[in-house]
Design a protein around this motif. Structure first.
Motif, PDB file in Angstrom:
ATOM      1  N   TYR A  74     104.476  25.825  28.388  1.00  0.00           N
ATOM      2  CA  TYR A  74     104.773  25.293  29.719  1.00  0.00           C
ATOM      3  C   TYR A  74     103.459  25.013  30.436  1.00  0.00           C
ATOM      4  O   TYR A  74     102.623  25.898  30.611  1.00  0.00           O
ATOM      5  CB  TYR A  74     105.614  26.286  30.518  1.00  0.00           C
ATOM      6  CG  TYR A  74     105.979  25.776  31.904  1.00  0.00           C
ATOM      7  CD1 TYR A  74     106.901  24.744  32.054  1.00  0.00           C
ATOM      8  CD2 TYR A  74     105.394  26.315  33.044  1.00  0.00           C
ATOM      9  CE1 TYR A  74     107.241  24.276  33.317  1.00  0.00           C
ATOM     10  CE2 TYR A  74     105.722  25.853  34.302  1.00  0.00           C
ATOM     11  CZ  TYR A  74     106.647  24.820  34.438  1.00  0.00           C
ATOM     12  OH  TYR A  74     106.976  24.349  35.674  1.00  0.00           O
ATOM     13  N   GLU A  75     103.270  23.758  30.832  1.00  0.00           N
ATOM     14  CA  GLU A  75     101.976  23.352  31.390  1.00  0.00           C
ATOM     15  C   GLU A  75     101.776  23.814  32.830  1.00  0.00           C
ATOM     16  O   GLU A  75     100.645  23.923  33.292  1.00  0.00           O
ATOM     17  CB  GLU A  75     101.844  21.830  31.321  1.00  0.00           C
ATOM     18  CG  GLU A  75     101.810  21.309  29.882  1.00  0.00           C
ATOM     19  CD  GLU A  75     101.645  19.802  29.839  1.00  0.00           C
ATOM     20  OE1 GLU A  75     101.651  19.180  30.929  1.00  0.00           O
ATOM     21  OE2 GLU A  75     101.503  19.254  28.738  1.00  0.00           O
ATOM     22  N   GLY A  76     102.867  24.044  33.547  1.00  0.00           N
ATOM     23  CA  GLY A  76     102.738  24.475  34.933  1.00  0.00           C
ATOM     24  C   GLY A  76     102.505  25.977  35.049  1.00  0.00           C
ATOM     25  O   GLY A  76     102.306  26.688  34.060  1.00  0.00           O
ATOM     26  N   ASP A  77     102.541  26.461  36.292  1.00  0.00           N
ATOM     27  CA  ASP A  77     102.373  27.886  36.582  1.00  0.00           C
ATOM     28  C   ASP A  77     103.748  28.493  36.812  1.00  0.00           C
ATOM     29  O   ASP A  77     104.451  28.131  37.763  1.00  0.00           O
ATOM     30  CB  ASP A  77     101.505  28.068  37.832  1.00  0.00           C
ATOM     31  CG  ASP A  77     101.155  29.540  38.065  1.00  0.00           C
ATOM     32  OD1 ASP A  77     101.700  30.395  37.354  1.00  0.00           O
ATOM     33  OD2 ASP A  77     100.339  29.816  38.964  1.00  0.00           O
ATOM     34  N   VAL A  78     104.150  29.394  35.916  1.00  0.00           N
ATOM     35  CA  VAL A  78     105.480  29.991  35.999  1.00  0.00           C
ATOM     36  C   VAL A  78     105.671  30.716  37.327  1.00  0.00           C
ATOM     37  O   VAL A  78     106.780  30.762  37.868  1.00  0.00           O
ATOM     38  CB  VAL A  78     105.702  30.960  34.813  1.00  0.00           C
ATOM     39  CG1 VAL A  78     107.050  31.648  34.918  1.00  0.00           C
ATOM     40  CG2 VAL A  78     105.634  30.198  33.499  1.00  0.00           C
ATOM     41  N   SER A  79     104.601  31.281  37.881  1.00  0.00           N
ATOM     42  CA  SER A  79     104.722  32.042  39.129  1.00  0.00           C
ATOM     43  C   SER A  79     105.109  31.161  40.311  1.00  0.00           C
ATOM     44  O   SER A  79     105.542  31.665  41.353  1.00  0.00           O
ATOM     45  CB  SER A  79     103.403  32.754  39.438  1.00  0.00           C
ATOM     46  OG  SER A  79     102.360  31.820  39.639  1.00  0.00           O
ATOM     47  N   GLU A  80     104.980  29.830  40.167  1.00  0.00           N
ATOM     48  CA  GLU A  80     105.329  28.912  41.250  1.00  0.00           C
ATOM     49  C   GLU A  80     106.786  28.477  41.201  1.00  0.00           C
ATOM     50  O   GLU A  80     107.227  27.681  42.027  1.00  0.00           O
ATOM     51  CB  GLU A  80     104.428  27.679  41.205  1.00  0.00           C
ATOM     52  CG  GLU A  80     102.949  27.992  41.457  1.00  0.00           C
ATOM     53  CD  GLU A  80     102.077  26.749  41.366  1.00  0.00           C
ATOM     54  OE1 GLU A  80     102.636  25.681  41.021  1.00  0.00           O
ATOM     55  OE2 GLU A  80     100.867  26.851  41.641  1.00  0.00           O
ATOM     56  N   LEU A  81     107.538  28.954  40.208  1.00  0.00           N
ATOM     57  CA  LEU A  81     108.937  28.536  40.052  1.00  0.00           C
ATOM     58  C   LEU A  81     109.891  29.401  40.863  1.00  0.00           C
ATOM     59  O   LEU A  81     111.099  29.201  40.807  1.00  0.00           O
ATOM     60  CB  LEU A  81     109.338  28.600  38.564  1.00  0.00           C
ATOM     61  CG  LEU A  81     108.484  27.750  37.610  1.00  0.00           C
ATOM     62  CD1 LEU A  81     109.012  27.870  36.194  1.00  0.00           C
ATOM     63  CD2 LEU A  81     108.458  26.296  38.055  1.00  0.00           C
ATOM     64  N   GLY A  82     109.376  30.356  41.615  1.00  0.00           N
ATOM     65  CA  GLY A  82     110.233  31.239  42.392  1.00  0.00           C
ATOM     66  C   GLY A  82     110.615  32.469  41.596  1.00  0.00           C
ATOM     67  O   GLY A  82     110.096  32.730  40.513  1.00  0.00           O
ATOM     68  N   LYS A  83     111.546  33.226  42.120  1.00  0.00           N
ATOM     69  CA  LYS A  83     111.977  34.463  41.483  1.00  0.00           C
ATOM     70  C   LYS A  83     112.799  34.162  40.226  1.00  0.00           C
ATOM     71  O   LYS A  83     113.642  33.276  40.221  1.00  0.00           O
ATOM     72  CB  LYS A  83     112.806  35.299  42.448  1.00  0.00           C
ATOM     73  CG  LYS A  83     113.241  36.630  41.874  1.00  0.00           C
ATOM     74  CD  LYS A  83     114.072  37.420  42.879  1.00  0.00           C
ATOM     75  CE  LYS A  83     114.520  38.744  42.286  1.00  0.00           C
ATOM     76  NZ  LYS A  83     115.366  39.520  43.226  1.00  0.00           N
ATOM     77  N   LEU A  84     112.554  34.926  39.147  1.00  0.00           N
ATOM     78  CA  LEU A  84     113.352  34.808  37.927  1.00  0.00           C
ATOM     79  C   LEU A  84     114.662  35.555  38.150  1.00  0.00           C
ATOM     80  O   LEU A  84     114.687  36.772  38.322  1.00  0.00           O
ATOM     81  CB  LEU A  84     112.589  35.400  36.742  1.00  0.00           C
ATOM     82  CG  LEU A  84     113.337  35.413  35.398  1.00  0.00           C
ATOM     83  CD1 LEU A  84     113.732  33.999  34.978  1.00  0.00           C
ATOM     84  CD2 LEU A  84     112.494  36.085  34.323  1.00  0.00           C
TER      85      LEU A  84
END
Length: 842
Positions: A704-714
């Motif tokens: 995944y090229e983006g930052d997972v932490s920017e996707l909100g809460k899992l």
């Protein structure tokens, strides 16, 4: 006669017996003394005119103020005549502007000067020896020099003492005071030696007893004045240092008392707890009695020092004020604590009385058998019982809610307020139950009704397997059922069933109670062992990595990797050792508080998520370095049966252990007070475990090229069968996609839904590790959902861009499907509300 000093030149001397140096010294000395003038007597009765002339010539250069010159002329006739003529002829040569009186005899002189002012040679009574006078004056001058030297030494000594910096502690001040006392004695001896030195050096310098006494008195007086002042300052300095030392000691004790008092912030959540806090407050008050008395006594001592004109008033007075302030603060705070705890005790007693009244009322209603109430007599008897019981309501109930909140507003914490609201609501419910029962019984008493025969419940109404058994307490009549009641009594059915379950579940389930206590004991004991194990890991392994004697045994791959190997294990240990263990230990006497421990520490328990996220890195490092001599040596010192990796699993095992214990507690406390809180605590722990589990999967996402932490809460993650349907795709591809499912692992975030492919790889002969290759993503702000797919109740659809892309997702169960749909709906609803909010603001 006019008081002028008299200088006599005896006739036989002719100035020849008086050395010129002595003469000049005497004249110089006499003229240096302030006076109104001098009178000179020249005795030349046995001399010649030449001697008279020589004397008058020398007197012409007299440096002082002359008033008169008396000359006893030569007694021989010829010399007297020559002298008279010479005086007339040579007067101007003598350069004297004062009268020169020529006298023939001593008796003539007595007409001018009193005999007491004249020596024996001139017929007077004055005792005078010129040589003796010279020696005497020399002694006086030498003594004056001695006095001056002594004064200078005394002044220097005083200056040295005065300029000595005063110490800041008691011991040094005492030492300085002793040293100055010794120095003063020594200096006094030195001064006495200096005073007596001229006497010992020359017999001519010997002083009379009166003179010696006078000078010693003056010296002693001057020294005593200085030493008294200096010694007083030293004594006051010592007093100040003692005062400051005592102040620091008392202040430290008082500060500890204030800190201990401030820690009593809990108002208690039961009568027992409040009484316990009152007892602790009483013990603290008794403990502080002695320090408070010392502080008051020390403040009084400080005021006495100020009244005695102590030089350090500016330092002493603030300390006295501070001591009295702290004493007043402690006393006032103690009174305030007593008032608040007393109010809290009164509140909880009222709550307990109200709760007991409710329980007694519930039991009364439950004990009134339906079959006995069907007759008029039975109904009237039941009504009398209720009316008698309601008379006690005023004694045991709380006041109305508004008055209650006004009365206890100062101590109503959210927890106490919630508990009070619950009991107030319970009171209202019980009162409503009594009102309904009275209405029903009054109807039954008003008309004779057909008795209802009790019947056994039908088999289909028996409890299902696994459901809690209903036990009827002694004195409770036959259970009521709907089929047993006529239309006048059906309204009581639901109430009685609730009453029975409440009364039975709380008071008659003692085996479950003992099981509950057993589980709490197990929780506490295992928690203690867990804390000890964490401590052994930190002290026996982590701290040893910084031990210089073992540095050579640490593998190079492990250098500076302590945080990787142990993660945030020290943080977990500190939380459990300082906080969580103590809190659950407090639940031994109050088991009902256990659930609150988990609810209160929900945020703190999130530290396990960070630990588990680091676990793969830790395990990889252990696989690389686990067989090193360093770990073997540490394990030997600790005498551990298992290696470090087994202990590093303890935190993961512990967080899962909590859910098992809470589930067992729920089984033992079903339908009893506190069940709701236990269920909430279990949900909290399960939510933490789920969050930990989700985060473990999340860190394994690759590609995944983006930052997972920017996707909100899992929110959710899991594996599914996925079919895709693309309107713009090739028909064969569409058909193939439609009928052949793909295995995908989905990660649902608040902003994005990720589709990944799960891969499992063997790592150096160890167990398989999972990773998730990123394949696709959908923005949650642009997706739609279809909850049901025809032909399979475990499928649902997620579509994108007006169904341009459709993903058919198949869950492993209907329950899992519904859970995902619920979470997705929540996200979409949140997106819609956020959009509406932005539109409204625009």
């Amino acid at each position: 006669k006019d008081g002028a000093p008299i200088i006599t030149f005896p006739e036989y001397a002719g100035f020849s017996d008086i050395p010129d140096e002595d003469f000049l010294n005497v004249v110089t000395y006499l003229t240096s003394i302030p006076s109104i003038g001098f009178i000179i007597i020249i005795d030349r009765r046995r001399d010649k005119w030449s001697a008279v002339k020589a004397s008058l010539t020398r007197i012409g250069a007299f440096p002082g103020n002359l008033q008169l010159v008396f000359v006893l002329r030569p007694s021989r006739f010829i010399q007297r005549t020559i002298a008279d003529i010479g005086i007339k002829l040579y007067r101007d040569d003598f350069k004297m502007k004062v009268p020169i009186i020529m006298l023939n005899s001593v008796s003539d002189l007595h007409g001018y000067i009193d005999k007491s002012q004249l020596t024996r040679e001139l017929g007077g009574t004055l005792e005078y020896g010129h040589s003796q006078w010279i020696h005497h004056r020399t002694a006086i001058e030498n003594f004056a020099m001695t006095v001056k030297t002594t004064a200078q030494m005394l002044q220097t000594f005083g200056t040295d003492l005065a300029e000595t910096e005063l110490p800041n502690d008691v011991q040094c001040t005492e030492e300085l005071l002793s040293a100055h006392l010794k120095l003063a004695v020594k200096q006094g001896a030195t001064l006495l030696t200096c005073i007596r030195e001229p006497v010992t050096r020359s017999a001519n310098s010997k002083l009379s007893p009166d003179e010696l006494e006078n000078v010693l008195d003056e010296t002693e007086k001057a020294f005593d004045q200085f030493w008294t002042k200096h010694h007083l300052k030293l004594e006051q300095c010592l007093q100040l240092r003692h005062f400051e030392h005592d102040f620091r000691e008392v202040k430290l004790v008082l500060d500890n008392l204030m800190e201990a008092q401030a820690s009593f912030a809990d108002l208690g959540d039961s009568v027992t707890r409040v009484e316990h806090f009152l007892k602790e407050q009483k013990q603290l008050e008794e403990k502080g009695q002695e320090p408070l008395e010392k502080a008051q006594s020390l403040a009084l001592h400080g005021e006495q020092l100020i009244q005695n004109n102590h030089y350090a008033v500016d330092s002493i007075r603030p300390k006295c004020v501070e001591l009295r302030r702290i004493c007043d603060d402690f006393t006032n705070e103690t009174k305030k604590k007593y008032d608040i705890l007393g109010k809290s005790l009164e509140l909880h007693k009222q709550l307990d009385k109200a709760s007991q009244w409710c329980e007694a009322g519930i039991y009364l209603l439950a004990s009134q058998a339906v079959d006995k109430c069907q007759s008029q007599e039975g109904a009237e008897t039941a009504l009398v019982e209720i009316e008698k019981f309601l008379v006690t309501a005023k004694e045991h109930q709380l006041s109305n809610p508004k008055e209650f909140y006004n009365q206890f507003d100062m101590i109503l914490t959210p927890e106490i307020k919630a508990n009070a609201q619950r009991i107030l609501q319970k009171l209202e419910d019980v009162q409503e139950m009594f009102d309904k029962r009275q209405v029903s019984l009054k109807k039954l008493a008003a008309k004779q009704t057909r008795p209802v025969q009790p019947v056994a419940p039908h088999p289909e109404s028996s409890p299902k397997r696994g459901s809690p058994k209903t036990t009827r307490p002694a004195g409770v009549g036959t259970p009521w059922t709907v089929r047993d009641l006529n239309s006048n009594t059906q309204e009581i059915v639901f109430f009685v069933s609730c009453v029975l379950s409440c009364a039975v579940g709380k008071h008659y389930n003692s085996p479950s109670f003992f099981s509950f206590s057993h589980i709490i004991n197990e929780l506490i004991e295992t928690e203690r062992v867990y804390v000890e194990e964490l401590q052994s890991i930190i002290e026996g392994y982590a701290s040893e990595m910084d031990n210089p004697s073992l540095v050579h045994l640490i593998p190079s791959a492990l250098q500076n990797k302590k945080e990787v190997l142990f993660g945030n294990l020290p943080e977990i240990y500190e939380f459990h050792n300082r906080i969580f263990l103590k809190e659950i230990e407090n639940c031994i006497e109050n088991p009902e508080l256990l659930a609150r421990c988990f609810l209160k520490r929900k945020e703190d328990l999130q530290i396990y998520e960070k630990y588990c996220q680091n676990k793969p890195r830790s395990e990889a490092l252990w696989r690389q370095c686990g067989d090193s001599v360093f770990f073997q040596e540490c394990q030997r010192k600790l005498d551990h049966k298992l290696s470090l990796d087994a202990y590093l699993l303890k935190p993961v095992q512990r967080i899962t252990k909590y859910q098992l214990l809470l589930k067992e507690m729920l089984k033992c406390s079903k339908n009893s007070e506190g069940t709701a809180e236990l269920e909430e605590a279990l949900a909290t722990v399960l939510d933490i475990i789920k969050s930990v589990n989700d985060s473990m999967h999340q860190i394994a996402i690759t590609g995944y090229e983006g930052d997972v932490s920017e996707l909100g809460k899992l929110l959710m993650q899991g594996s599914f069968n996925v079919w895709t349907d693309h309107k713009k795709g090739h028909n064969k591809v569409k058909d193939l996609a439609r009928f052949k499912p793909m295995q995908r692992h989905l990660f649902l975030y608040t902003k994005m839904l990720l589709f990944c492919k799960k891969r499992e790889e063997n790592t150096d002969g160890h167990e398989k590790t999972a990773s998730y290759s990123f394949k696709n993503s959908l923005k949650m702000s642009t997706v739609g959902i279809t909850e049901n797919v025809k032909g399979d109740n475990k499928k649902f659809e997620i579509w994108y861009n007006g169904r341009e892309e459709v993903y058919i997702i198949q869950a492993s169960s209907v329950e899992l499907k519904n859970t995902w749909i619920s979470e997705i709906r929540k996200v979409l609803t949140g997106q819609l509300e956020a959009c509406r909010g932005r539109t409204h603001r625009v």
